[in-house]
Write a protein that holds these residues in place. Structure first.
Motif, PDB file in Angstrom:
ATOM      1  N   ALA A   1       0.834  -1.211   0.000  1.00 39.69           N
ATOM      2  CA  ALA A   1       0.000   0.000   0.000  1.00 39.69           C
ATOM      3  C   ALA A   1       0.863   1.253   0.000  1.00 39.69           C
ATOM      4  N   LYS A   2       1.966   1.220   0.744  1.00 33.17           N
ATOM      5  CA  LYS A   2       2.858   2.381   0.789  1.00 33.17           C
ATOM      6  C   LYS A   2       3.481   2.628  -0.580  1.00 33.17           C
ATOM      7  N   VAL A   3       3.911   1.570  -1.249  1.00 30.30           N
ATOM      8  CA  VAL A   3       4.470   1.710  -2.597  1.00 30.30           C
ATOM      9  C   VAL A   3       3.426   2.313  -3.529  1.00 30.30           C
ATOM     10  N   GLU A   4       2.197   1.836  -3.406  1.00 31.25           N
ATOM     11  CA  GLU A   4       1.121   2.345  -4.256  1.00 31.25           C
ATOM     12  C   GLU A   4       0.903   3.833  -4.014  1.00 31.25           C
ATOM     13  N   VAL A   5       0.884   4.251  -2.757  1.00 30.76           N
ATOM     14  CA  VAL A   5       0.695   5.662  -2.420  1.00 30.76           C
ATOM     15  C   VAL A   5       1.887   6.490  -2.901  1.00 30.76           C
ATOM     16  N   ASP A   6       3.106   5.998  -2.648  1.00 32.99           N
ATOM     17  CA  ASP A   6       4.300   6.733  -3.087  1.00 32.99           C
ATOM     18  C   ASP A   6       4.342   6.858  -4.606  1.00 32.99           C
ATOM     19  N   ASN A   7       3.827   5.859  -5.289  1.00 30.57           N
ATOM     20  CA  ASN A   7       3.850   5.901  -6.747  1.00 30.57           C
ATOM     21  C   ASN A   7       2.855   6.897  -7.327  1.00 30.57           C
ATOM     22  N   ILE A   8       1.881   7.327  -6.544  1.00 28.17           N
ATOM     23  CA  ILE A   8       0.947   8.345  -7.037  1.00 28.17           C
ATOM     24  C   ILE A   8       1.727   9.580  -7.470  1.00 28.17           C
ATOM     25  N   GLU A   9       2.710   9.944  -6.659  1.00 26.79           N
ATOM     26  CA  GLU A   9       3.545  11.107  -6.989  1.00 26.79           C
ATOM     27  C   GLU A   9       4.496  10.800  -8.132  1.00 26.79           C
TER      28      GLU A   9
END
Length: 97
Positions: A32-40
């Motif tokens: 989930a953290k990777v997914e959120v960080d990848n938004i940017e």
């Protein structure tokens, strides 16, 4: 295998299943953290693959939890049915002799 040894093995397996479940939860949080960080960042490969990986991991986590709950119930029933507390006390007494 005597009843006390069997119960101890069942408890060990329960602890191992709990550890696996906790590990799966940690993996889900990292995904989930990777997914959120990848938004940017906007990497298309991550964007396309991560949701599927998360979904499969979540399914595995649910399956592990089902196994854990079922196995813990069996362990508790086995312990009650075979009077494990009394067997442990007797073992302690025997070890003192």
């Amino acid at each position: 295998m005597d009843k006390l040894k069997k119960f101890e093995l069942m408890e060990k397996i329960s602890r191992e299943l709990e550890d696996i479940r906790n590990s799966q939860q940690a993996v889900l949080e990292k995904i989930a953290k990777v997914e959120v960080d990848n938004i940017e960042l906007g990497d298309k490969t991550i964007e396309s693959k991560i949701p599927e990986i998360y979904s499969r991991t979540a399914d595995n986590s649910e399956a592990i939890l089902e196994i854990l709950n079922s196995f813990q119930e069996k362990t508790d029933e086995f312990g009650s049915k075979n009077n494990i507390d009394q067997l442990k006390q007797q073992q302690e007494i025997d070890n003192m002799k």
